[in-house]
Design an enzyme around this catalytic site. Structure first.
Site, short mmCIF file in Angstrom:
data_model
loop_
_atom_site.label_atom_id
_atom_site.label_comp_id
_atom_site.label_asym_id
_atom_site.label_seq_id
_atom_site.Cartn_x
_atom_site.Cartn_y
_atom_site.Cartn_z
N LYS A 23 16.25 -25.88 28.62
CA LYS A 23 15.88 -27.18 28.03
C LYS A 23 16.67 -27.51 26.78
O LYS A 23 16.80 -28.67 26.39
CB LYS A 23 14.39 -27.14 27.61
CG LYS A 23 13.40 -27.13 28.72
CD LYS A 23 12.25 -26.16 28.46
CE LYS A 23 12.23 -25.09 29.50
NZ LYS A 23 11.34 -24.01 29.38
N GLU A 46 16.20 -30.51 36.99
CA GLU A 46 14.81 -30.54 37.45
C GLU A 46 14.00 -29.35 36.91
O GLU A 46 12.84 -29.50 36.52
CB GLU A 46 14.78 -30.53 38.99
CG GLU A 46 13.40 -30.68 39.59
CD GLU A 46 12.73 -31.99 39.22
OE1 GLU A 46 13.11 -33.02 39.78
OE2 GLU A 46 11.82 -31.97 38.39
N VAL A 49 11.66 -28.99 33.49
CA VAL A 49 10.25 -29.42 33.36
C VAL A 49 9.50 -29.01 34.62
O VAL A 49 9.81 -29.48 35.71
CB VAL A 49 10.14 -30.95 33.16
CG1 VAL A 49 8.67 -31.37 33.04
CG2 VAL A 49 10.92 -31.40 31.94
N ALA A 51 9.53 -26.15 36.19
CA ALA A 51 10.30 -25.23 37.06
C ALA A 51 10.66 -25.92 38.38
O ALA A 51 11.35 -26.93 38.37
CB ALA A 51 9.53 -23.92 37.26
N LEU A 53 8.84 -27.71 40.37
CA LEU A 53 8.07 -28.92 40.73
C LEU A 53 8.93 -30.18 40.58
O LEU A 53 9.71 -30.28 39.62
CB LEU A 53 6.84 -29.06 39.81
CG LEU A 53 5.77 -27.98 39.91
CD1 LEU A 53 4.68 -28.25 38.86
CD2 LEU A 53 5.14 -27.98 41.30
N GLY A 104 7.25 -12.92 34.27
CA GLY A 104 8.43 -13.80 34.23
C GLY A 104 8.10 -15.24 33.85
O GLY A 104 8.92 -16.13 34.04
N GLU A 107 9.13 -17.51 27.94
CA GLU A 107 10.52 -17.54 27.48
C GLU A 107 10.86 -16.11 27.00
O GLU A 107 9.96 -15.29 26.80
CB GLU A 107 10.65 -18.53 26.32
CG GLU A 107 10.34 -19.97 26.71
CD GLU A 107 11.25 -20.47 27.83
OE1 GLU A 107 12.47 -20.50 27.65
OE2 GLU A 107 10.73 -20.83 28.90
N ASP A 118 8.13 -24.87 23.51
CA ASP A 118 8.65 -24.99 24.88
C ASP A 118 8.05 -26.23 25.57
O ASP A 118 8.76 -26.98 26.25
CB ASP A 118 8.33 -23.71 25.66
CG ASP A 118 8.96 -23.74 27.04
OD1 ASP A 118 10.19 -23.66 27.13
OD2 ASP A 118 8.22 -23.90 28.03
N LYS A 122 9.85 -29.94 26.80
CA LYS A 122 9.65 -30.63 28.09
C LYS A 122 9.18 -32.06 27.83
O LYS A 122 9.63 -33.00 28.51
CB LYS A 122 8.61 -29.88 28.93
CG LYS A 122 9.08 -28.49 29.35
CD LYS A 122 7.98 -27.69 30.03
CE LYS A 122 8.43 -26.25 30.22
NZ LYS A 122 7.45 -25.37 30.80
N GLY A 239 7.99 -19.02 36.58
CA GLY A 239 8.23 -17.84 37.42
C GLY A 239 9.64 -17.86 37.97
O GLY A 239 10.23 -18.93 38.15
N1 LIG Z 1 11.11 -18.28 33.63
C1 LIG Z 1 10.70 -19.48 33.97
O1 LIG Z 1 9.65 -19.68 34.57
C2 LIG Z 1 11.54 -20.66 33.61
C3 LIG Z 1 12.67 -20.53 32.81
N2 LIG Z 1 13.40 -21.63 32.50
C4 LIG Z 1 14.57 -21.49 31.66
O2 LIG Z 1 15.51 -20.62 32.28
C5 LIG Z 1 16.26 -19.93 31.28
C6 LIG Z 1 16.21 -18.44 31.55
O3 LIG Z 1 14.87 -18.04 31.46
P1 LIG Z 1 14.39 -16.66 32.07
O4 LIG Z 1 15.16 -16.37 33.30
O5 LIG Z 1 12.91 -16.73 32.14
O6 LIG Z 1 14.78 -15.69 30.88
P2 LIG Z 1 15.18 -14.16 30.97
O7 LIG Z 1 14.97 -13.59 29.60
O8 LIG Z 1 14.52 -13.50 32.12
O9 LIG Z 1 16.71 -14.22 31.28
C7 LIG Z 1 17.62 -14.70 30.33
C8 LIG Z 1 18.96 -14.16 30.77
O10 LIG Z 1 19.98 -14.78 29.98
C9 LIG Z 1 20.88 -13.76 29.53
N3 LIG Z 1 21.45 -14.21 28.27
C10 LIG Z 1 20.83 -14.47 27.12
N4 LIG Z 1 21.71 -14.86 26.17
C11 LIG Z 1 22.92 -14.83 26.76
C12 LIG Z 1 24.24 -15.13 26.33
N5 LIG Z 1 24.46 -15.56 25.10
N6 LIG Z 1 25.25 -15.01 27.21
C13 LIG Z 1 25.02 -14.62 28.49
N7 LIG Z 1 23.80 -14.31 28.97
C14 LIG Z 1 22.77 -14.43 28.12
C15 LIG Z 1 19.99 -12.54 29.33
O11 LIG Z 1 20.80 -11.37 29.39
P3 LIG Z 1 20.24 -9.96 28.79
O12 LIG Z 1 19.12 -9.55 29.67
O13 LIG Z 1 21.43 -9.11 28.89
O14 LIG Z 1 19.80 -10.28 27.40
C16 LIG Z 1 19.08 -12.65 30.55
O15 LIG Z 1 19.67 -12.10 31.70
C17 LIG Z 1 15.64 -20.30 29.93
O16 LIG Z 1 16.41 -21.31 29.34
C18 LIG Z 1 14.26 -20.85 30.32
O17 LIG Z 1 13.77 -21.81 29.40
C19 LIG Z 1 13.09 -22.87 32.99
C20 LIG Z 1 12.03 -23.05 33.80
C21 LIG Z 1 11.13 -21.98 34.13
N1 LIG Z 2 8.10 -20.46 29.66
C1 LIG Z 2 8.00 -21.61 30.48
C2 LIG Z 2 8.85 -21.43 31.69
C3 LIG Z 2 9.25 -22.71 32.26
O1 LIG Z 2 9.80 -23.58 31.63
C4 LIG Z 2 6.55 -21.82 30.91
O2 LIG Z 2 5.75 -20.94 30.68
O3 LIG Z 2 6.24 -22.88 31.44
#
Ligand SMILES: NC(=O)C1=CN([C@@H]2O[C@H](COP(=O)(O)OP(=O)(O)OC[C@H]3O[C@@H](n4cnc5c(N)ncnc54)[C@H](OP(=O)(O)O)[C@@H]3O)[C@@H](O)[C@H]2O)C=CC1
Ligand SMILES: N[C@@H](CC=O)C(=O)O
Length: 262
Positions: A23, A46, A49, A51, A53, A104, A107, A118, A122, A239
């Site tokens: 975001k 998409e 906001v 995930a 949906l 998962g 954030e 967060d 959104k 998730g």
């Molecule tokens: N989880 C959810 O339900 C949702 C998440 N999002 C968005 O998706 C994104 C990822 O979230 P999520 O997967 O939950 O987070 P995670 O913490 O699971 O994953 C983040 C990943 O990004 C990597 N990372 C962080 N900083 C850097 C960098 N500077 N360069 C390269 N890689 C980097 C991390 O690597 P390492 O492990 O090595 O630190 C890690 O693998 C966020 O922006 C979140 O807001 C959006 C909707 C829903």
């Molecule tokens: N951390 C966020 C993940 C999706 O954006 C949430 O809990 O809704």
């Protein structure tokens, strides 16, 4: 991270397609949001906001049809939805936040969820899609933890290991007080023509928001066509699987905009 804004703008300027789940690039300067989203055929976001949906798709379709959206109300955090419904079942705040992280939903630093930031991001993305030229400072945000437990004072690990438990008692009291009134706590987002607020609310147990369970989000969209009976979108709002599905659907959507080469 916010650091990708520059590279994203360069990418769309060079005609590349971009899909975002993050975001932050859409919630800094309004001019950056405008520049990125004006490349309609090149960018999809998409999953920022709700995930997987179809919240943004629904809002943009309603707007494209000339139907003015007047209000969006909902629970837009999978983490806070999960936490609130687990608290109702008598579980400790500190424990359920850790479980939300393990599942998962949170954030990388769960304080991004617990601070309301967060959800505010959104809300800002949706408000900007509605044409509001606003910034994060224009959104009223209620945090669930005090500044003494903030990222400037302690690391994420220290917060999870010792900070979180300090909040258990206060949160439990709020949950019990709400329950005595037949209510439950929900972290609610309201986007209207006159402003945006995100914060904790007591809502009747037997209401659309009160009935939410787990990581489900619910979003009600009010417009001229959906005035007394809003368009409602509900389902898992966080998730890994649902987020990845949302990103994949965006990639396929963009790919479909281009003619297949013979
Ligand atoms: N989880 C959810 O339900 C949702 C998440 N999002 C968005 O998706 C994104 C990822 O979230 P999520 O997967 O939950 O987070 P995670 O913490 O699971 O994953 C983040 C990943 O990004 C990597 N990372 C962080 N900083 C850097 C960098 N500077 N360069 C390269 N890689 C980097 C991390 O690597 P390492 O492990 O090595 O630190 C890690 O693998 C966020 O922006 C979140 O807001 C959006 C909707 C829903
Ligand atoms: N951390 C966020 C993940 C999706 O954006 C949430 O809990 O809704």
């Amino acid at each position: 991270t916010y650091d990708t804004v520059g590279v994203l703008k360069d990418a769309v300027d060079h005609g590349c397609c971009v899909v975002l789940a993050n975001k932050k690039p859409l919630t800094c300067a309004y001019e950056d949001f405008k520049k990125l989203t004006s490349h309609f055929r090149q960018i999809r976001f998409e999953s920022t906001v709700g995930a997987g949906l179809p919240v943004i798709a629904s809002v943009t379709r309603i707007i494209a049809s000339g139907d003015p959206v007047s209000r969006i109300v909902g629970s837009l955090s999978g983490t806070l939805g999960y936490v609130m419904s687990e608290l109702e079942d008598g579980n400790f705040f500190s424990e359920v936040v850790k479980t939300a992280k393990a599942l998962g939903y949170t954030e990388p630093d769960p304080r991004d969820d617990l601070s309301g930031m967060d959800v505010a991001r959104k809300a800002l993305i949706l408000a900007r899609l509605l044409g509001q030229q606003i910034s994060m400072e224009n959104i009223n945000v209620e945090s669930l933890y005090p500044s003494e437990l903030g990222p400037e004072v302690m690391s994420t690990t220290d917060f999870l290991e010792s900070g979180l438990a300090k909040l258990d008692e206060t949160i439990e009291e709020k949950v019990k007080a709400a329950s005595l009134r037949g209510n439950v706590l929900r972290y609610v987002c309201v986007i209207g023509n006159t402003g945006c607020q995100v914060g904790l609310q007591e809502v009747p147990k037997d209401s659309a928001l009160g009935r939410l369970r787990g990581s489900d989000n619910v979003v009600e969209i009010y417009s001229r066509c959906y005035e007394s009976s809003p368009l409602v979108i509900q389902g898992a709002g966080a998730g890994n699987d649902t987020t990845a599905a949302g990103v994949l659907a965006d990639i396929i959507d963009l790919q479909d905009l281009f003619q297949a080469r013979p």
